[in-house]
Design a protein around this motif. Structure first.
Motif, PDB file in Angstrom:
ATOM      1  N   GLN A 112       0.808  -1.217   0.000  1.00  0.00           N
ATOM      2  CA  GLN A 112       0.000   0.000   0.000  1.00  0.00           C
ATOM      3  C   GLN A 112       0.842   1.269   0.000  1.00  0.00           C
ATOM      4  OE1 GLN A 112      -3.329  -0.461  -0.348  1.00  0.00           O
ATOM      5  NE2 GLN A 112      -2.662  -2.610  -0.470  1.00  0.00           N
ATOM      6  N   ASP A 113       2.159   1.121  -0.068  1.00  0.00           N
ATOM      7  CA  ASP A 113       3.056   2.274  -0.083  1.00  0.00           C
ATOM      8  C   ASP A 113       4.307   1.878  -0.852  1.00  0.00           C
ATOM      9  OD1 ASP A 113       4.170   4.794   0.445  1.00  0.00           O
ATOM     10  OD2 ASP A 113       3.436   4.817   2.518  1.00  0.00           O
ATOM     11  N   GLN A 114       5.249   2.800  -0.977  1.00  0.00           N
ATOM     12  CA  GLN A 114       6.417   2.554  -1.812  1.00  0.00           C
ATOM     13  C   GLN A 114       7.242   1.371  -1.312  1.00  0.00           C
ATOM     14  OE1 GLN A 114       8.135   6.413  -1.992  1.00  0.00           O
ATOM     15  NE2 GLN A 114       8.655   6.515   0.166  1.00  0.00           N
ATOM     16  N   VAL A 115       7.822   0.643  -2.265  1.00  0.00           N
ATOM     17  CA  VAL A 115       8.536  -0.604  -1.991  1.00  0.00           C
ATOM     18  C   VAL A 115      10.034  -0.325  -2.000  1.00  0.00           C
ATOM     19  CG1 VAL A 115       8.895  -2.993  -2.688  1.00  0.00           C
ATOM     20  CG2 VAL A 115       6.669  -1.892  -3.078  1.00  0.00           C
ATOM     21  N   TRP A 116      10.635  -0.323  -0.805  1.00  0.00           N
ATOM     22  CA  TRP A 116      12.042   0.060  -0.647  1.00  0.00           C
ATOM     23  C   TRP A 116      13.010  -1.096  -0.818  1.00  0.00           C
ATOM     24  CZ3 TRP A 116      14.148   4.703  -0.729  1.00  0.00           C
ATOM     25  CH2 TRP A 116      13.376   5.823  -0.410  1.00  0.00           C
ATOM     26  N   GLY A 117      12.549  -2.331  -0.656  1.00  0.00           N
ATOM     27  CA  GLY A 117      13.490  -3.435  -0.705  1.00  0.00           C
ATOM     28  C   GLY A 117      12.901  -4.681  -1.335  1.00  0.00           C
ATOM     29  N   VAL A 118      13.725  -5.381  -2.129  1.00  0.00           N
ATOM     30  CA  VAL A 118      13.376  -6.682  -2.694  1.00  0.00           C
ATOM     31  C   VAL A 118      14.609  -7.572  -2.560  1.00  0.00           C
ATOM     32  CG1 VAL A 118      11.637  -5.825  -4.302  1.00  0.00           C
ATOM     33  CG2 VAL A 118      14.021  -5.906  -5.022  1.00  0.00           C
ATOM     34  N   ALA A 119      14.402  -8.862  -2.265  1.00  0.00           N
ATOM     35  CA  ALA A 119      15.552  -9.758  -2.087  1.00  0.00           C
ATOM     36  C   ALA A 119      15.155 -11.194  -2.379  1.00  0.00           C
ATOM     37  CB  ALA A 119      16.101  -9.652  -0.664  1.00  0.00           C
ATOM     38  N   PHE A 120      15.957 -11.868  -3.205  1.00  0.00           N
ATOM     39  CA  PHE A 120      15.781 -13.286  -3.502  1.00  0.00           C
ATOM     40  C   PHE A 120      16.689 -14.124  -2.597  1.00  0.00           C
ATOM     41  CE2 PHE A 120      14.454 -11.693  -7.713  1.00  0.00           C
ATOM     42  CZ  PHE A 120      13.395 -12.540  -8.012  1.00  0.00           C
ATOM     43  N   THR A 121      16.278 -15.356  -2.370  1.00  0.00           N
ATOM     44  CA  THR A 121      17.155 -16.323  -1.710  1.00  0.00           C
ATOM     45  C   THR A 121      16.834 -17.715  -2.199  1.00  0.00           C
ATOM     46  OG1 THR A 121      17.979 -17.151   0.398  1.00  0.00           O
ATOM     47  CG2 THR A 121      15.613 -16.785   0.234  1.00  0.00           C
ATOM     48  N   ALA A 122      17.803 -18.617  -2.062  1.00  0.00           N
ATOM     49  CA  ALA A 122      17.503 -20.028  -2.226  1.00  0.00           C
ATOM     50  C   ALA A 122      16.633 -20.454  -1.053  1.00  0.00           C
ATOM     51  CB  ALA A 122      18.789 -20.856  -2.262  1.00  0.00           C
ATOM     52  N   ALA A 123      15.698 -21.358  -1.287  1.00  0.00           N
ATOM     53  CA  ALA A 123      14.722 -21.709  -0.262  1.00  0.00           C
ATOM     54  C   ALA A 123      15.223 -22.748   0.721  1.00  0.00           C
ATOM     55  CB  ALA A 123      13.434 -22.213  -0.913  1.00  0.00           C
ATOM     56  N   ALA A 124      16.378 -23.341   0.479  1.00  0.00           N
ATOM     57  CA  ALA A 124      16.874 -24.376   1.386  1.00  0.00           C
ATOM     58  C   ALA A 124      18.392 -24.440   1.306  1.00  0.00           C
ATOM     59  CB  ALA A 124      16.274 -25.730   1.024  1.00  0.00           C
ATOM     60  N   ALA A 125      18.981 -25.064   2.321  1.00  0.00           N
ATOM     61  CA  ALA A 125      20.418 -25.278   2.331  1.00  0.00           C
ATOM     62  C   ALA A 125      20.793 -26.270   1.235  1.00  0.00           C
ATOM     63  CB  ALA A 125      20.859 -25.806   3.696  1.00  0.00           C
ATOM     64  N   PRO A 126      22.032 -26.222   0.733  1.00  0.00           N
ATOM     65  CA  PRO A 126      22.467 -27.165  -0.296  1.00  0.00           C
ATOM     66  C   PRO A 126      22.221 -28.608   0.130  1.00  0.00           C
ATOM     67  CG  PRO A 126      24.091 -25.445  -0.015  1.00  0.00           C
ATOM     68  CD  PRO A 126      23.082 -25.252   1.082  1.00  0.00           C
ATOM     69  N   GLY A 127      21.652 -29.397  -0.765  1.00  0.00           N
ATOM     70  CA  GLY A 127      21.387 -30.797  -0.464  1.00  0.00           C
ATOM     71  C   GLY A 127      20.013 -31.064   0.105  1.00  0.00           C
ATOM     72  N   GLU A 128      19.332 -30.023   0.570  1.00  0.00           N
ATOM     73  CA  GLU A 128      17.984 -30.196   1.097  1.00  0.00           C
ATOM     74  C   GLU A 128      16.966 -29.938  -0.006  1.00  0.00           C
ATOM     75  OE1 GLU A 128      17.125 -28.085   4.602  1.00  0.00           O
ATOM     76  OE2 GLU A 128      18.841 -28.819   5.714  1.00  0.00           O
ATOM     77  N   LYS A 129      15.853 -30.624   0.064  1.00  0.00           N
ATOM     78  CA  LYS A 129      14.844 -30.538  -0.980  1.00  0.00           C
ATOM     79  C   LYS A 129      13.726 -29.590  -0.561  1.00  0.00           C
ATOM     80  CE  LYS A 129      15.648 -35.111  -2.964  1.00  0.00           C
ATOM     81  NZ  LYS A 129      15.047 -36.406  -3.319  1.00  0.00           N
ATOM     82  N   MET A 130      13.660 -28.478  -1.245  1.00  0.00           N
ATOM     83  CA  MET A 130      12.537 -27.560  -1.135  1.00  0.00           C
ATOM     84  C   MET A 130      12.333 -26.947  -2.495  1.00  0.00           C
ATOM     85  SD  MET A 130      12.836 -25.552   2.519  1.00  0.00           S
ATOM     86  CE  MET A 130      11.488 -24.469   2.097  1.00  0.00           C
ATOM     87  N   ARG A 131      11.142 -26.570  -2.805  1.00  0.00           N
ATOM     88  CA  ARG A 131      10.858 -26.057  -4.127  1.00  0.00           C
ATOM     89  C   ARG A 131      11.373 -24.632  -4.305  1.00  0.00           C
ATOM     90  NH1 ARG A 131       4.584 -24.202  -4.114  1.00  0.00           N
ATOM     91  NH2 ARG A 131       4.545 -23.259  -2.062  1.00  0.00           N
ATOM     92  N   GLY A 132      11.995 -24.422  -5.465  1.00  0.00           N
ATOM     93  CA  GLY A 132      12.322 -23.087  -5.920  1.00  0.00           C
ATOM     94  C   GLY A 132      13.075 -22.174  -4.980  1.00  0.00           C
ATOM     95  N   TYR A 133      12.841 -20.907  -5.210  1.00  0.00           N
ATOM     96  CA  TYR A 133      13.448 -19.849  -4.441  1.00  0.00           C
ATOM     97  C   TYR A 133      12.347 -19.020  -3.791  1.00  0.00           C
ATOM     98  CZ  TYR A 133      17.273 -21.028  -7.640  1.00  0.00           C
ATOM     99  OH  TYR A 133      18.223 -21.689  -8.363  1.00  0.00           O
ATOM    100  N   ARG A 134      12.762 -18.091  -2.944  1.00  0.00           N
ATOM    101  CA  ARG A 134      11.814 -17.170  -2.330  1.00  0.00           C
ATOM    102  C   ARG A 134      12.216 -15.732  -2.673  1.00  0.00           C
ATOM    103  NH1 ARG A 134       9.826 -21.433  -2.035  1.00  0.00           N
ATOM    104  NH2 ARG A 134       9.035 -22.528  -0.195  1.00  0.00           N
ATOM    105  N   LEU A 135      11.202 -14.893  -2.791  1.00  0.00           N
ATOM    106  CA  LEU A 135      11.400 -13.449  -2.923  1.00  0.00           C
ATOM    107  C   LEU A 135      10.679 -12.785  -1.770  1.00  0.00           C
ATOM    108  CD1 LEU A 135      12.209 -10.861  -4.641  1.00  0.00           C
ATOM    109  CD2 LEU A 135       9.853 -10.948  -5.490  1.00  0.00           C
ATOM    110  N   VAL A 136      11.321 -11.798  -1.163  1.00  0.00           N
ATOM    111  CA  VAL A 136      10.669 -11.003  -0.124  1.00  0.00           C
ATOM    112  C   VAL A 136      10.709  -9.537  -0.538  1.00  0.00           C
ATOM    113  CG1 VAL A 136      12.681 -10.528   1.331  1.00  0.00           C
ATOM    114  CG2 VAL A 136      10.435 -10.739   2.376  1.00  0.00           C
ATOM    115  N   THR A 137       9.635  -8.808  -0.209  1.00  0.00           N
ATOM    116  CA  THR A 137       9.562  -7.383  -0.514  1.00  0.00           C
ATOM    117  C   THR A 137       9.137  -6.634   0.745  1.00  0.00           C
ATOM    118  OG1 THR A 137       7.245  -7.504  -1.245  1.00  0.00           O
ATOM    119  CG2 THR A 137       8.953  -7.887  -2.906  1.00  0.00           C
ATOM    120  N   VAL A 138       9.658  -5.412   0.913  1.00  0.00           N
ATOM    121  CA  VAL A 138       9.338  -4.612   2.103  1.00  0.00           C
ATOM    122  C   VAL A 138       8.966  -3.208   1.678  1.00  0.00           C
ATOM    123  CG1 VAL A 138      10.828  -5.971   3.615  1.00  0.00           C
ATOM    124  CG2 VAL A 138      11.750  -3.940   2.474  1.00  0.00           C
TER     125      VAL A 138
END
Length: 336
Positions: A298-324
């Motif tokens: 509802q207001d200006q978006v100052w930050g965006v950040a991607f990460t891998a969703a799990a540690a190497p060797g662990e099974k989780m789908r895709g990546y995650r994006l967070v916005t603030v």
């Protein structure tokens, strides 16, 4: 490519959230940790549990708003910059302060660790500099300076006049920094749209990148190609550069107002940008076209950040994006 909403945390802070970063997994923390910095003078740490974020603790220590956060490659150390001119280095797990770096004469802004975690680079505001601290000695290693006339047209005022000097210093207010994936190059951006490229090992400016004439508030190097650099500017555009050849590869347009933040996905195929138009855009870097538009803030978006969703060797789908955002919320997405 697509983003799917997973969680929206309203009132995550008591004031606008201006910075965000992921700490990568490590043996003591097998899932990524999210760091969010706010004008409420705190940094909050959040754990990622598959599809949701949970608050771990609230870190205090700054006297004014937090405008930058970063985590080192080990996922153990974090740094936060504030309008109080202090950069705080601290242990993510214990919140123990490891060092306080002063960055006069003005507040510090963006900051980043190098890929090896041996150095911390901090945008020096009106000092026209980027200060680099050693994480081994906790001493300042080098100060890189952007010349007053770098990348911008000459002022019409007499070059030695106080007005000309003041205008040049204001224009070269350093806002953002980024370090290439191979650790060889540092990019820094300023209020007048200059993007300066430095040799990290020699501490010398190599050249500037042209294309923006308004503040460039965010920079992101590709995690897979050290030549590719993205910039987000108040002119509303996200630019893609070959930072070595100084060429503008493409300009991605669509934001209705200032582009405040940009991040590149871990696979190097997509980018996300946040704007004062309250919109987050997902970009296909292959075609340099907009793949998706998100309107969850509802207001200006100052930050965006991607990460891998799990540690190497662990099974989780895709990546995650967070916005603030200035609306005090954090939004979490699945990227696939």
């Amino acid at each position: 490519m697509k983003l799917v909403s997973l969680q929206q945390l309203s009132d995550a802070h008591t004031d606008g959230i201006w910075s965000v970063a992921w700490a990568p997994p490590n043996p003591s923390s097998p899932q990524p940790i999210l760091l969010s910095g706010s004008l409420d003078e705190t940094v909050k740490t959040w754990s990622l549990n598959e599809d949701s974020l949970s608050l771990i603790r609230t870190n205090q220590g700054h006297a004014l708003g937090v405008v930058g956060v970063a985590a080192d490659p080990t996922g153990r150390l974090a740094a936060s910059s504030s309008l109080d001119c202090i950069v705080r280095l601290w242990d993510i797990e214990t919140n123990e302060t490891k060092a306080l770096f002063e960055s006069p004469p003005s507040e510090s802004w963006g900051l980043t660790f190098d890929p090896d975690g041996k150095s911390l680079a901090v945008a020096g505001g009106s000092s026209r500099t980027i200060k680099v601290w050693s994480m081994e000695t906790l001493n300042e290693e080098v100060t890189m300076e952007i010349p007053r006339n770098a990348g911008s047209s000459e002022t019409m005022l007499p070059p030695q006049s106080s007005a000309a000097i003041a205008a040049a210093v204001a224009g070269k207010f350093v806002l953002a920094v980024a370090i290439s994936a191979d650790g060889r190059r540092l990019a820094a951006s300023t209020m007048d749209g200059t993007i300066a490229i430095f040799d990290m090992f020699k501490g010398k400016m190599l050249h500037t990148l042209k294309g923006h004439c308004m503040p460039v508030r965010s920079l992101a190097y590709s995690p897979v190609d050290p030549r590719v650099l993205l910039s987000a500017s108040d002119d509303g555009h996200v630019h893609m550069y070959d930072a070595e050849s100084r060429s503008l590869v493409g300009a991605m347009s669509g934001h209705a107002s200032w582009a405040l933040s940009v991040a590149i996905s871990p696979d190097g195929q997509a980018a996300a940008s946040g704007s004062s138009d309250r919109v987050v855009r997902l970009w296909d870097l292959g075609t340099r076209s907009c793949a998706q538009v998100l309107n969850d803030h509802q207001d200006q978006v100052w930050g965006v950040a991607f990460t891998a969703a799990a540690a190497p060797g662990e099974k989780m789908r895709g990546y995650r994006l967070v916005t603030v955002s200035d609306d005090r919320s954090i939004a979490l997405y699945d990227y696939s």
